[in-house]
Design a protein around this motif. Structure first.
Motif, PDB file in Angstrom:
ATOM      1  N   ALA A   1       0.831  -1.206   0.000  1.00 29.60           N
ATOM      2  CA  ALA A   1       0.000   0.000   0.000  1.00 29.60           C
ATOM      3  C   ALA A   1       0.865   1.256   0.000  1.00 29.60           C
ATOM      4  O   ALA A   1       0.570   2.234  -0.701  1.00 29.60           O
ATOM      5  CB  ALA A   1      -0.931  -0.004   1.207  1.00 29.60           C
ATOM      6  N   LEU A   2       1.951   1.237   0.768  1.00 29.69           N
ATOM      7  CA  LEU A   2       2.838   2.402   0.807  1.00 29.69           C
ATOM      8  C   LEU A   2       3.558   2.591  -0.524  1.00 29.69           C
ATOM      9  O   LEU A   2       3.735   3.721  -0.988  1.00 29.69           O
ATOM     10  CB  LEU A   2       3.847   2.261   1.946  1.00 29.69           C
ATOM     11  CG  LEU A   2       3.276   2.365   3.364  1.00 29.69           C
ATOM     12  CD1 LEU A   2       4.387   2.199   4.396  1.00 29.69           C
ATOM     13  CD2 LEU A   2       2.565   3.704   3.573  1.00 29.69           C
ATOM     14  N   PHE A   3       3.962   1.492  -1.148  1.00 27.06           N
ATOM     15  CA  PHE A   3       4.637   1.600  -2.445  1.00 27.06           C
ATOM     16  C   PHE A   3       3.674   2.131  -3.499  1.00 27.06           C
ATOM     17  O   PHE A   3       4.049   2.936  -4.354  1.00 27.06           O
ATOM     18  CB  PHE A   3       5.186   0.240  -2.868  1.00 27.06           C
ATOM     19  CG  PHE A   3       6.078   0.301  -4.079  1.00 27.06           C
ATOM     20  CD1 PHE A   3       7.370   0.797  -3.979  1.00 27.06           C
ATOM     21  CD2 PHE A   3       5.630  -0.137  -5.316  1.00 27.06           C
ATOM     22  CE1 PHE A   3       8.199   0.858  -5.095  1.00 27.06           C
ATOM     23  CE2 PHE A   3       6.445  -0.079  -6.430  1.00 27.06           C
ATOM     24  CZ  PHE A   3       7.735   0.419  -6.325  1.00 27.06           C
ATOM     25  N   GLU A   4       2.431   1.699  -3.437  1.00 31.72           N
ATOM     26  CA  GLU A   4       1.423   2.196  -4.370  1.00 31.72           C
ATOM     27  C   GLU A   4       1.250   3.705  -4.222  1.00 31.72           C
ATOM     28  O   GLU A   4       1.097   4.434  -5.206  1.00 31.72           O
ATOM     29  CB  GLU A   4       0.088   1.488  -4.103  1.00 31.72           C
ATOM     30  CG  GLU A   4      -1.070   1.946  -4.970  1.00 31.72           C
ATOM     31  CD  GLU A   4      -1.040   1.381  -6.379  1.00 31.72           C
ATOM     32  OE1 GLU A   4      -1.779   1.901  -7.232  1.00 31.72           O
ATOM     33  OE2 GLU A   4      -0.274   0.424  -6.628  1.00 31.72           O
ATOM     34  N   GLN A   5       1.301   4.182  -2.994  1.00 29.81           N
ATOM     35  CA  GLN A   5       1.041   5.594  -2.717  1.00 29.81           C
ATOM     36  C   GLN A   5       2.268   6.480  -2.921  1.00 29.81           C
ATOM     37  O   GLN A   5       2.156   7.611  -3.401  1.00 29.81           O
ATOM     38  CB  GLN A   5       0.528   5.734  -1.285  1.00 29.81           C
ATOM     39  CG  GLN A   5      -0.058   7.093  -0.954  1.00 29.81           C
ATOM     40  CD  GLN A   5      -0.763   7.084   0.395  1.00 29.81           C
ATOM     41  OE1 GLN A   5      -0.403   6.343   1.309  1.00 29.81           O
ATOM     42  NE2 GLN A   5      -1.780   7.914   0.531  1.00 29.81           N
ATOM     43  N   TYR A   6       3.447   5.964  -2.573  1.00 26.48           N
ATOM     44  CA  TYR A   6       4.650   6.790  -2.583  1.00 26.48           C
ATOM     45  C   TYR A   6       5.684   6.348  -3.622  1.00 26.48           C
ATOM     46  O   TYR A   6       6.763   6.932  -3.710  1.00 26.48           O
ATOM     47  CB  TYR A   6       5.327   6.751  -1.212  1.00 26.48           C
ATOM     48  CG  TYR A   6       4.547   7.389  -0.094  1.00 26.48           C
ATOM     49  CD1 TYR A   6       4.710   8.738   0.221  1.00 26.48           C
ATOM     50  CD2 TYR A   6       3.650   6.641   0.672  1.00 26.48           C
ATOM     51  CE1 TYR A   6       4.006   9.320   1.263  1.00 26.48           C
ATOM     52  CE2 TYR A   6       2.940   7.214   1.715  1.00 26.48           C
ATOM     53  CZ  TYR A   6       3.120   8.557   2.006  1.00 26.48           C
ATOM     54  OH  TYR A   6       2.422   9.133   3.036  1.00 26.48           O
ATOM     55  N   GLY A   7       5.364   5.322  -4.401  1.00 24.10           N
ATOM     56  CA  GLY A   7       6.361   4.748  -5.298  1.00 24.10           C
ATOM     57  C   GLY A   7       6.945   5.721  -6.306  1.00 24.10           C
ATOM     58  O   GLY A   7       8.153   5.702  -6.575  1.00 24.10           O
ATOM     59  N   ILE A   8       6.110   6.581  -6.882  1.00 25.77           N
ATOM     60  CA  ILE A   8       6.624   7.530  -7.872  1.00 25.77           C
ATOM     61  C   ILE A   8       7.609   8.499  -7.222  1.00 25.77           C
ATOM     62  O   ILE A   8       8.657   8.827  -7.786  1.00 25.77           O
ATOM     63  CB  ILE A   8       5.475   8.304  -8.545  1.00 25.77           C
ATOM     64  CG1 ILE A   8       4.510   7.337  -9.245  1.00 25.77           C
ATOM     65  CG2 ILE A   8       6.032   9.314  -9.544  1.00 25.77           C
ATOM     66  CD1 ILE A   8       5.116   6.526 -10.358  1.00 25.77           C
ATOM     67  N   ARG A   9       7.306   8.936  -6.011  1.00 27.18           N
ATOM     68  CA  ARG A   9       8.248   9.807  -5.297  1.00 27.18           C
ATOM     69  C   ARG A   9       9.574   9.086  -5.058  1.00 27.18           C
ATOM     70  O   ARG A   9      10.655   9.684  -5.192  1.00 27.18           O
ATOM     71  CB  ARG A   9       7.657  10.271  -3.962  1.00 27.18           C
ATOM     72  CG  ARG A   9       8.598  11.217  -3.206  1.00 27.18           C
ATOM     73  CD  ARG A   9       8.030  11.622  -1.869  1.00 27.18           C
ATOM     74  NE  ARG A   9       6.906  12.533  -1.996  1.00 27.18           N
ATOM     75  CZ  ARG A   9       7.027  13.857  -2.154  1.00 27.18           C
ATOM     76  NH1 ARG A   9       8.231  14.417  -2.245  1.00 27.18           N
ATOM     77  NH2 ARG A   9       5.949  14.610  -2.231  1.00 27.18           N
ATOM     78  N   LEU A  10       9.510   7.814  -4.703  1.00 20.23           N
ATOM     79  CA  LEU A  10      10.742   7.062  -4.471  1.00 20.23           C
ATOM     80  C   LEU A  10      11.537   6.912  -5.766  1.00 20.23           C
ATOM     81  O   LEU A  10      12.769   6.964  -5.758  1.00 20.23           O
ATOM     82  CB  LEU A  10      10.422   5.691  -3.877  1.00 20.23           C
ATOM     83  CG  LEU A  10       9.748   5.704  -2.503  1.00 20.23           C
ATOM     84  CD1 LEU A  10       9.569   4.282  -1.985  1.00 20.23           C
ATOM     85  CD2 LEU A  10      10.540   6.537  -1.502  1.00 20.23           C
ATOM     86  N   ALA A  11      10.832   6.725  -6.884  1.00 19.43           N
ATOM     87  CA  ALA A  11      11.522   6.651  -8.177  1.00 19.43           C
ATOM     88  C   ALA A  11      12.262   7.955  -8.460  1.00 19.43           C
ATOM     89  O   ALA A  11      13.404   7.952  -8.938  1.00 19.43           O
ATOM     90  CB  ALA A  11      10.518   6.349  -9.287  1.00 19.43           C
ATOM     91  N   LYS A  12      11.618   9.067  -8.160  1.00 19.84           N
ATOM     92  CA  LYS A  12      12.260  10.374  -8.339  1.00 19.84           C
ATOM     93  C   LYS A  12      13.465  10.514  -7.407  1.00 19.84           C
ATOM     94  O   LYS A  12      14.516  11.050  -7.798  1.00 19.84           O
ATOM     95  CB  LYS A  12      11.240  11.479  -8.053  1.00 19.84           C
ATOM     96  CG  LYS A  12      11.802  12.888  -8.023  1.00 19.84           C
ATOM     97  CD  LYS A  12      12.232  13.358  -9.397  1.00 19.84           C
ATOM     98  CE  LYS A  12      12.645  14.819  -9.367  1.00 19.84           C
ATOM     99  NZ  LYS A  12      13.077  15.307 -10.693  1.00 19.84           N
ATOM    100  N   TYR A  13      13.346  10.028  -6.190  1.00 17.85           N
ATOM    101  CA  TYR A  13      14.415  10.132  -5.193  1.00 17.85           C
ATOM    102  C   TYR A  13      15.645   9.326  -5.610  1.00 17.85           C
ATOM    103  O   TYR A  13      16.778   9.802  -5.493  1.00 17.85           O
ATOM    104  CB  TYR A  13      13.881   9.642  -3.845  1.00 17.85           C
ATOM    105  CG  TYR A  13      14.877   9.672  -2.714  1.00 17.85           C
ATOM    106  CD1 TYR A  13      15.250  10.874  -2.116  1.00 17.85           C
ATOM    107  CD2 TYR A  13      15.428   8.491  -2.219  1.00 17.85           C
ATOM    108  CE1 TYR A  13      16.162  10.899  -1.057  1.00 17.85           C
ATOM    109  CE2 TYR A  13      16.328   8.506  -1.165  1.00 17.85           C
ATOM    110  CZ  TYR A  13      16.692   9.710  -0.590  1.00 17.85           C
ATOM    111  OH  TYR A  13      17.591   9.730   0.455  1.00 17.85           O
TER     112      TYR A  13
END
Length: 206
Positions: free
Chosen positions: A45-57
């Motif tokens: 659930a967290l990856f679904e919600q924040y995954g794009i931000r992590l990709a940017k990071y």
């Protein structure tokens, strides 16, 4: 740590000293370098919600590609980006199967025909990331690979994307001409040829 959030990124909403102390106290779990999830919260659930931000990071000079560029969210626990080298970033291996997969596409981020800057929002706020245009996404989808099946789109979605391009350029022939031009600039002429064959074979079967 801030009780409003379940994801903590060093340099954004925590620092390494606070993260170390909270990890020691088992309040958070390290899921990748510089990134922590609150203990006990569903990883997928967290990856679904924040995954794009992590990709940017993790991939600051990359762009979203393939199915991720079209849906603009993770697909099957995968996020696909294009950069200057191939790499797979595992996120939270202890509790899920989440990957950020970078393909070597050498993106020309300054060419607006290929990539556009998109604004995303999550509970940590808004941020921007380059994203392949529908034109570039169609070309990327013809990459000769059988790995990472989540990269690909259902036929209905590809048809929808091509229909959008026909409406944008005014006709099927004009859309194909623009796709060919972009493919040549991106050094993806083989992929464009596969795209032509793909749509031709689909229409012949229908």
């Amino acid at each position: 740590m801030d009780e409003r959030h379940d994801v903590f990124i060093v340099g954004l909403n925590t620092d390494k000293h606070e993260a170390y102390a909270c990890k020691r106290d088992k309040e958070i779990v390290r899921v990748a370098q510089g990134v922590y999830f609150r203990a006990g919260v569903d990883v997928d659930a967290l990856f679904e919600q924040y995954g794009i931000r992590l990709a940017k990071y993790f991939f600051r000079s990359a762009a979203l590609t393939h199915s991720t560029a079209w849906f603009r969210k993770p697909v099957g626990g995968r996020i696909f980006v294009g950069g200057d080298y191939p790499y797979k970033k595992v996120v939270a291996p202890y509790g899920g199967d989440c990957l950020i997969v970078q393909s070597m596409v050498h993106p020309k981020l300054d060419d607006v025909r290929m990539y556009q800057v998109v604004t995303f929002e999550d509970p940590l706020g808004s941020f921007e990331m380059h994203c392949a245009t529908p034109e570039m996404t169609l070309i990327h989808l013809m990459d000769a690979t059988k790995k990472n099946v989540e990269k690909h789109l259902p036929e209905t979605e590809m048809e929808k994307m091509f229909q959008q391009l026909q409406e944008k350029y005014g006709s099927k022939s004009a859309a194909l001409a623009e796709l060919e031009t972009i493919a040549q600039v991106a050094d993806k002429t083989n992929e464009f040829e596969r795209l032509l064959k793909h749509f031709f074979s689909q229409r012949r079967r229908s």
